[in-house]
Scaffold this active site. Structure first.
Site, PDB file in Angstrom:
ATOM      1  N   GLY B 129       0.828  -1.209   0.000  1.00  0.00           N
ATOM      2  CA  GLY B 129       0.000   0.000   0.000  1.00  0.00           C
ATOM      3  C   GLY B 129       0.857   1.251   0.000  1.00  0.00           C
ATOM      4  O   GLY B 129       0.922   1.973   0.998  1.00  0.00           O
ATOM      5  N   GLU B 246      13.490  -3.805  -3.857  1.00  0.00           N
ATOM      6  CA  GLU B 246      12.644  -3.978  -5.030  1.00  0.00           C
ATOM      7  C   GLU B 246      13.463  -3.793  -6.304  1.00  0.00           C
ATOM      8  O   GLU B 246      13.386  -4.579  -7.232  1.00  0.00           O
ATOM      9  CB  GLU B 246      11.493  -2.969  -4.982  1.00  0.00           C
ATOM     10  CG  GLU B 246      10.596  -3.042  -6.203  1.00  0.00           C
ATOM     11  CD  GLU B 246       9.366  -2.147  -6.084  1.00  0.00           C
ATOM     12  OE1 GLU B 246       9.393  -1.204  -5.282  1.00  0.00           O
ATOM     13  OE2 GLU B 246       8.405  -2.407  -6.805  1.00  0.00           O
TER      14      GLU B 246
END
Lengths: 322, 384
Positions: B129, B246
């Site tokens: 989120g 990431e």
């Protein structure tokens, strides 16, 4: 697997960089330009020989330095950074085969893709496919070279006019066949020079973008300029990984890949550098055009790019879907 | 410079290969794209299989329940699992690659004990989120608010582009805990249970036709203060930890996949006669050069990470920029090989071509990545 430079390799790179900075700095470059590609600096050639530039890969027993291809690639990258003139690749590859090449006493050039660099200033001419000296440059006629630092001769009738002529097995040669592509080591060392060329134009563009003020701020603060520079770095880093890996494996496919990426990084990098420099980049006084013109000359040295592309295409079929 | 693997690394590779050859044929068939519960079960099942064999959380530190593998071992793992056609991490993507490593690096002992084992064992799925409708690439502009109320935060706002939201158990949630602070300084990182009252998930249909991500609406959702990872208002720094993971590791295995697809393309072109076109042949040759170089860059970045202690650096942006464009070009080339069939959605390459359009947008657009390269690597001034 430790795919990083060793301490010794860093030291070698720094040593070559220091040698070249002292011996072929910006002033020497402009002097060479003023000479218009006449009069190769024989004293510099011998100094390079003494420093082991040409004998780097010869065994110590034969009077060489006894290092490998990765070290040679690092040295040629440095030569590419400063636009060192002369048939460096051909002389390096002739070390141990042509007398005096290893020590820099003899200047050796070679025929690559129908072109010969520095023919009038060389003592020996070789076949660009790594073959022995012959009359490969017979009938060569001078060109008005686009690169003021690389005099060129053209050998009539040796350039494939039909690129699809290479659809046959690469490496074949015959009376009617296309010329043999240059040997892989020449292609790889040229790619290393292209890498140095590309790294340097990226640095120069960034340097200019940081200092040149327009609209009240450095032009590097504008995203359009910033992104040009970022794209340059991405091309350099990808080419670097490819060139270094090819130096480690000496695999013909790795070399073909390295060549395509290094040519791309050098040519597009020089053009982008020119663009970042704006009007100044279009002047003779700026060195930027010298990087672009040398990059263009080197793209012809590894045979045409289509030869590398065809090699890599065939590798896909041979490699059964890796 | 050395590209040879140690005997220990080769042994690791051999054992992994053997295990994959034994394990993969026994896997159940893959559920269809629209079957979210089926995909969740399938991905968690694969994670459990990895866990039982000792391959779960390979690159996680030992004290976080991982295997403490070196970056090179992790590279070998990604290479071999992809080559063998093993399932992708799928629904476990956020847990294994983002939330897990972040909690391992920044969480308390209790938080690590609560959240890390279920990720490794394939029991819980996480979603991310971060992005909001008005704060995508400009992540620090996020507006989802969190107020303190006793031992809870009360959170209201909305998130978007949330992959796996429908089937996730937990969400790594960025919220604004101090609206008056400078925008990077008033953000906190919370672990939100997706069962909490006040959460509405609305799937978003992508241009590929499937619902791959969702909007998440938060209406006074209560999250215990104990579920905050890192200090209050220190969430931006925690997030940077997450993002470096990431960008550093998320795409490694996919280069191997691209090289496989490229080989398949060449064979397909040989089969349907397209190989006779020299322009297409050379295009595929050039793509071969591109993916070979991307693989070498991967090896370069991984061995650099090994030297510097394992944390991926900004070099990941360089890789992602070139990779995401190369992958899109790969599927453009596939369309040339397929010819008219490239317009048939039943063709896997056609679906992959549509999916690949997201690569230059997701995980930081190419434009944002170029800013990162220009400012953090090249040192160009920040600007407009």
């Amino acid at each position: 697997m430790d795919f990083q430079l060793t301490e010794d390799q860093r030291a070698l790179r720094d040593g070559v960089r220091a040698l070249l900075a002292g011996r072929f700095g910006p002033e020497a470059l402009r002097t060479a330009v003023a000479r218009g590609g006449r009069g190769l600096d024989r004293a510099l050639w011998r100094e390079l020989g003494e420093a082991g530039f040409f004998s780097l890969r010869l065994p110590e027993a034969d009077g060489g330095v006894g290092l490998g291809l990765p070290e040679a690639v690092l040295a040629f990258e440095e030569a590419g950074r400063v636009l060192l003139p002369g048939p460096l690749v051909a002389t390096h590859l002739a070390a141990g085969e042509v007398a005096g090449a290893a020590t820099g006493e003899t200047v050796v050039t070679a025929v690559y893709g129908g072109l010969v660099e520095w023919l009038d200033e060389s003592d020996a001419v070789r076949d660009g496919a790594g073959g022995p000296a012959g009359d490969g440059a017979a009938g060569a006629v001078p060109l008005t070279s686009v690169d003021p630092l690389t005099p060129l001769h053209r050998v009539p009738g040796t350039f494939p006019t039909d690129p699809t002529a290479h659809a046959g097995p690469v490496g074949d040669t015959g009376p009617t066949g296309p010329p043999r592509p240059p040997d892989h080591l020449a292609t790889l060392l040229t790619a290393a020079e292209q890498l140095g060329n590309a790294a340097r134009t990226c640095e120069r563009a960034v340097q200019h973008a940081r200092t040149r003020q327009q609209f009240g701020q450095p032009i590097g603060a504008f995203q359009a300029v910033k992104h040009l520079c970022a794209r340059m770095l991405v091309r350099v880093e990808l080419a670097r990984a490819a060139v270094y890996a090819a130096a480690v494996t000496a695999d013909p496919m790795d070399i073909a890949a390295a060549r395509l990426l290094a040519d791309d990084a050098a040519v597009r990098g020089a053009r982008d550098c020119l663009q970042v420099h704006g009007g100044m980049g279009f002047t003779w006084e700026s060195d930027v055009h010298l990087y672009l013109k040398r990059a263009w000359v080197r793209t012809r040295r590894g045979g045409s790019a289509t030869v590398s592309e065809e090699l890599l295409a065939r590798d896909l079929v041979a490699g059964a879907g890796r | 410079m050395d590209l040879t693997y140690t005997a220990e690394e080769e042994e690791f590779r051999a054992r992994l290969r053997e295990w994959l050859a034994k394990t993969l044929p026994a896997l159940p068939p893959k559920p269809s794209l629209g079957d979210w519960p089926g995909r969740r079960a399938y991905d968690l099942g694969w994670q459990r299989t990895l866990y039982d064999a000792g391959y779960a959380g390979l690159h996680w530190p030992l004290d976080a329940g991982g295997r403490g593998a070196t970056p090179v071992q992790h590279l070998i793992y990604l290479e071999e699992t992809e080559k063998a056609g093993a399932p992708y991490v799928g629904a476990n993507f956020v847990g294994l690659l983002h939330a897990g490593p972040t909690i391992a690096a920044e969480g308390t002992t209790e938080q690590r004990a609560r959240w890390l084992p279920p990720v490794l064992r394939g029991e819980e799925v996480w979603c991310q989120g971060f992005s909001e409708p008005d704060a995508g690439s400009d992540l620090a502009a996020l507006r989802t608010r969190a107020w303190r109320d006793g031992d809870d935060y009360v959170v209201s706002g909305s998130k978007i582009w949330t992959s796996h939201a429908e089937v996730a158990d937990w969400c790594e949630l960025l919220v604004r805990t101090d609206p008056d602070a400078p925008r990077h300084r008033g953000i906190s990182w919370l672990a939100m249970s997706m069962d909490a009252p006040g959460i509405t998930v609305r799937p978003l249909r992508t241009l590929a036709g499937s619902a791959e991500f969702a909007e998440v609406f938060l209406d006074e959702v209560r999250i215990p203060v104990a579920h905050r990872v890192g200090a209050e208002n220190d969430g931006w720094r925690v997030t940077m930890v997450t993002l470096s993971y990431e960008r550093g590791t998320a795409f490694v295995g996919e280069v191997v996949a691209c090289r496989r697809v490229l080989g398949e393309l060449a064979h397909a072109a040989r089969g349907n006669g397209r190989w006779d076109d020299p322009a297409l042949r050379r295009w595929l040759g050039r793509l071969n050069a591109e993916f070979r170089a991307l693989w070498r860059l991967t090896q370069w970045n991984v061995s650099e990470a090994e030297r510097t202690g394992g944390v991926p650096g900004v070099g990941g942006s360089v890789f992602k920029l070139r990779y995401s464009h190369a992958r899109q070009e790969l599927y453009d080339a596939a369309a040339e090989v397929l010819g008219p069939e490239a317009l048939d959605l039943e063709q896997e390459w056609t679906r992959d071509r549509l999916t690949s359009l997201s690569y230059t947008i997701a995980a930081g657009t190419s434009q944002i990545q170029r800013n990162i390269v220009a400012e953090r690597i090249l040192g160009l001034p920040k600007g407009r």
